[in-house]
Motif scaffolding. Structure first.
Motif, PDB file in Angstrom:
ATOM      1  N   LEU A  68       2.312  13.053  -4.403  1.00  0.00           N
ATOM      2  CA  LEU A  68       2.296  12.525  -3.473  1.00  0.00           C
ATOM      3  C   LEU A  68       2.057  11.285  -3.218  1.00  0.00           C
ATOM      4  N   ALA A  69       0.920  10.573  -4.766  1.00  0.00           N
ATOM      5  CA  ALA A  69       0.847   9.151  -5.049  1.00  0.00           C
ATOM      6  C   ALA A  69       1.890   7.899  -4.322  1.00  0.00           C
ATOM      7  N   PRO A  70       2.852   8.489  -4.930  1.00  0.00           N
ATOM      8  CA  PRO A  70       4.288   7.485  -4.785  1.00  0.00           C
ATOM      9  C   PRO A  70       4.902   7.482  -3.274  1.00  0.00           C
ATOM     10  N   ILE A  71       4.359   8.601  -2.958  1.00  0.00           N
ATOM     11  CA  ILE A  71       5.044   8.623  -1.707  1.00  0.00           C
ATOM     12  C   ILE A  71       4.398   7.421  -0.565  1.00  0.00           C
ATOM     13  N   VAL A  72       2.612   7.987  -1.091  1.00  0.00           N
ATOM     14  CA  VAL A  72       1.610   7.113   0.030  1.00  0.00           C
ATOM     15  C   VAL A  72       2.059   5.454  -0.375  1.00  0.00           C
ATOM     16  N   ARG A  73       2.149   5.531  -1.655  1.00  0.00           N
ATOM     17  CA  ARG A  73       2.246   3.539  -2.424  1.00  0.00           C
ATOM     18  C   ARG A  73       3.522   2.884  -1.556  1.00  0.00           C
ATOM     19  N   GLN A  74       4.473   4.097  -1.671  1.00  0.00           N
ATOM     20  CA  GLN A  74       5.559   3.751  -1.128  1.00  0.00           C
ATOM     21  C   GLN A  74       5.614   3.366   1.021  1.00  0.00           C
ATOM     22  N   PHE A  75       4.939   4.165   1.252  1.00  0.00           N
ATOM     23  CA  PHE A  75       4.307   3.702   2.589  1.00  0.00           C
ATOM     24  C   PHE A  75       3.647   2.663   2.994  1.00  0.00           C
ATOM     25  N   LEU A  76       2.494   2.588   2.295  1.00  0.00           N
ATOM     26  CA  LEU A  76       1.576   1.736   1.751  1.00  0.00           C
ATOM     27  C   LEU A  76       2.495   0.417   2.075  1.00  0.00           C
ATOM     28  N   ASN A  77       3.288  -0.041   0.623  1.00  0.00           N
ATOM     29  CA  ASN A  77       3.937  -0.938   0.923  1.00  0.00           C
ATOM     30  C   ASN A  77       4.623  -1.154   1.396  1.00  0.00           C
ATOM     31  N   SER A  78       5.621  -0.641   2.200  1.00  0.00           N
ATOM     32  CA  SER A  78       6.791  -1.062   2.903  1.00  0.00           C
ATOM     33  C   SER A  78       6.058  -1.479   4.798  1.00  0.00           C
ATOM     34  N   LEU A  79       4.833  -0.044   5.319  1.00  0.00           N
ATOM     35  CA  LEU A  79       3.746  -1.229   5.782  1.00  0.00           C
ATOM     36  C   LEU A  79       3.579  -2.304   5.908  1.00  0.00           C
ATOM     37  N   GLU A  80       2.235  -2.677   4.594  1.00  0.00           N
ATOM     38  CA  GLU A  80       2.231  -3.923   4.563  1.00  0.00           C
ATOM     39  C   GLU A  80       3.466  -5.433   4.645  1.00  0.00           C
ATOM     40  N   ASP A  81       4.441  -5.114   3.946  1.00  0.00           N
ATOM     41  CA  ASP A  81       5.556  -5.921   4.304  1.00  0.00           C
ATOM     42  C   ASP A  81       6.462  -5.629   5.447  1.00  0.00           C
ATOM     43  N   THR A  82       6.137  -5.170   6.369  1.00  0.00           N
ATOM     44  CA  THR A  82       6.589  -5.004   7.419  1.00  0.00           C
ATOM     45  C   THR A  82       5.719  -5.904   8.738  1.00  0.00           C
ATOM     46  N   LEU A  83       4.320  -5.922   8.032  1.00  0.00           N
ATOM     47  CA  LEU A  83       3.985  -7.038   9.210  1.00  0.00           C
ATOM     48  C   LEU A  83       3.559  -8.198   8.873  1.00  0.00           C
ATOM     49  N   ALA A  84       3.661  -8.168   6.952  1.00  0.00           N
ATOM     50  CA  ALA A  84       4.017  -9.763   6.867  1.00  0.00           C
ATOM     51  C   ALA A  84       4.975 -10.438   7.479  1.00  0.00           C
ATOM     52  N   ASP A  85       6.259  -9.534   7.188  1.00  0.00           N
ATOM     53  CA  ASP A  85       7.525 -10.301   7.987  1.00  0.00           C
ATOM     54  C   ASP A  85       7.360 -10.426   9.220  1.00  0.00           C
ATOM     55  N   LEU A  86       6.487  -9.525  10.166  1.00  0.00           N
ATOM     56  CA  LEU A  86       6.172  -9.418  11.837  1.00  0.00           C
ATOM     57  C   LEU A  86       5.311 -10.587  12.362  1.00  0.00           C
ATOM     58  N   ARG A  87       4.334 -11.150  10.858  1.00  0.00           N
ATOM     59  CA  ARG A  87       3.324 -12.146  11.727  1.00  0.00           C
ATOM     60  C   ARG A  87       3.695 -13.317  11.440  1.00  0.00           C
ATOM     61  N   SER A  88       4.941 -13.627  10.373  1.00  0.00           N
ATOM     62  CA  SER A  88       5.441 -14.502  10.804  1.00  0.00           C
ATOM     63  C   SER A  88       6.078 -15.365  10.918  1.00  0.00           C
TER      64      SER A  88
END
Length: 311
Positions: A68-88
């Motif tokens: 589960l650890a790599p799946i959760v890590r990928q999810f959190l990274n994708s979420l942070e990247d998307t939020l950063a793009d949307l706030r740009s």
């Protein structure tokens, strides 16, 4: 199967603890206490009903935790990247436009650089089809439809009406002679089209001019506008064309109007979007821009092609 989704704080605690193999290091990174990390992980294990860590003298992941650890890590990274793009502030929004391939290539694409230059925060994503766009099932914002309308309950505005007229290459005209009367066209080979009801038809053109002529059913047929125009440029025959598709060829002299008799197209291009979507900034910007260019084009077609039209 019901999937229980945990709070984001619990996922962050799990990801940090799995990466550091330490509740204390995870707590320092997240700026919380080690007991808070332990509480979040207990909650996660209870929710998923499986142990994630082996709590011995040295903390380690269980088999489930390792999966589960790599799946959760990928999810959190994708979420942070998307939020950063949307706030740009430099976010570029896509505007998905559906239209026929011929109108896209011959009319819209040559004009698009101006829209992109003046509206850099909107990217045009084009999809081409001869079918009517389905706003209820397709991921599109705007459609340019060729038809009679009114397309209720969608929002629709007339965009452009073309004329239909015959064209030929200068070489072919030199071979068969000038066209003085409509009947003179019968000396020429006619390029035939296959396709739907939107395709210009010789039968309609002759009928509108009051000329009784049965168009031959034999001979080569072309499935799209680009092939038909290229066949005419190559001197293979006379093509029946629409105003918006032929401007470059007429301006360059590669094709010449064979007869001054034009027929107004029974179909009109419409700007179409879902009701209410016309007020969205990116849709409103595109609508304003394309209506302005359509008005300029309509004036050209009326002057160039409509002076001798048969209504």
């Amino acid at each position: 199967m019901v999937v229980h989704l945990p709070p984001a704080a619990a996922l962050r605690a799990f990801e940090a603890a799995a990466r550091h193999n330490s509740f204390t290091a995870a707590a320092n990174e997240l700026n919380i206490t080690p007991s808070a990390v332990s509480h979040q992980l207990r909650h996660l294990e209870d929710l998923w009903q499986m142990p994630l860590f082996t709590r011995t003298r040295k903390l380690s992941l269980t088999f489930a935790g390792q999966q589960l650890a790599p799946i959760v890590r990928q999810f959190l990274n994708s979420l942070e990247d998307t939020l950063a793009d949307l706030r740009s502030p430099d976010l570029v929004e896509p505007l998905r436009v559906s239209l026929t391939q011929s109108f896209a290539v011959k009319w819209l694409l040559p004009r698009l650089p101006e829209f992109s230059e003046n509206t850099p925060n909107v990217n045009i994503w084009i999809s081409t089809t001869d079918q009517l766009a389905r706003f209820d099932v397709e991921d599109i914002d705007v459609a340019i439809r060729l038809g009679t309308g009114p397309y209720y309950p969608l929002h629709a505005e007339p965009l452009l009406r073309e004329y239909i007229f015959p064209v030929a290459s200068p070489k072919l005209i030199g071979q068969y002679g000038e066209v003085i009367n409509t009947s003179d066209i019968l000396r020429y080979p006619l390029i035939l089209r296959s396709g739907n009801s939107a395709v210009p038809r010789w039968e309609l053109w002759f009928e509108k001019l009051g000329f009784d002529y049965v168009v031959p059913s034999s001979g080569p047929r072309f499935p799209d506008t680009a092939m038909t125009i290229e066949a005419a440029v190559a001197g293979q025959g006379v093509a029946l064309v629409r105003s918006a598709h032929i401007t470059d060829e007429l301006a360059s002299g590669r094709l010449v109007k064979l007869s001054k008799m034009s027929v107004p197209s029974p179909l009109v291009y419409h700007f179409v979007c879902a009701s209410g979507a016309e007020k969205r900034p990116k849709v409103a910007a595109f609508k304003s821009w394309i209506l302005k260019h359509a008005a300029v084009a309509q004036a050209l077609y009326d002057e160039r092609d409509g002076g001798n039209s048969s209504d």
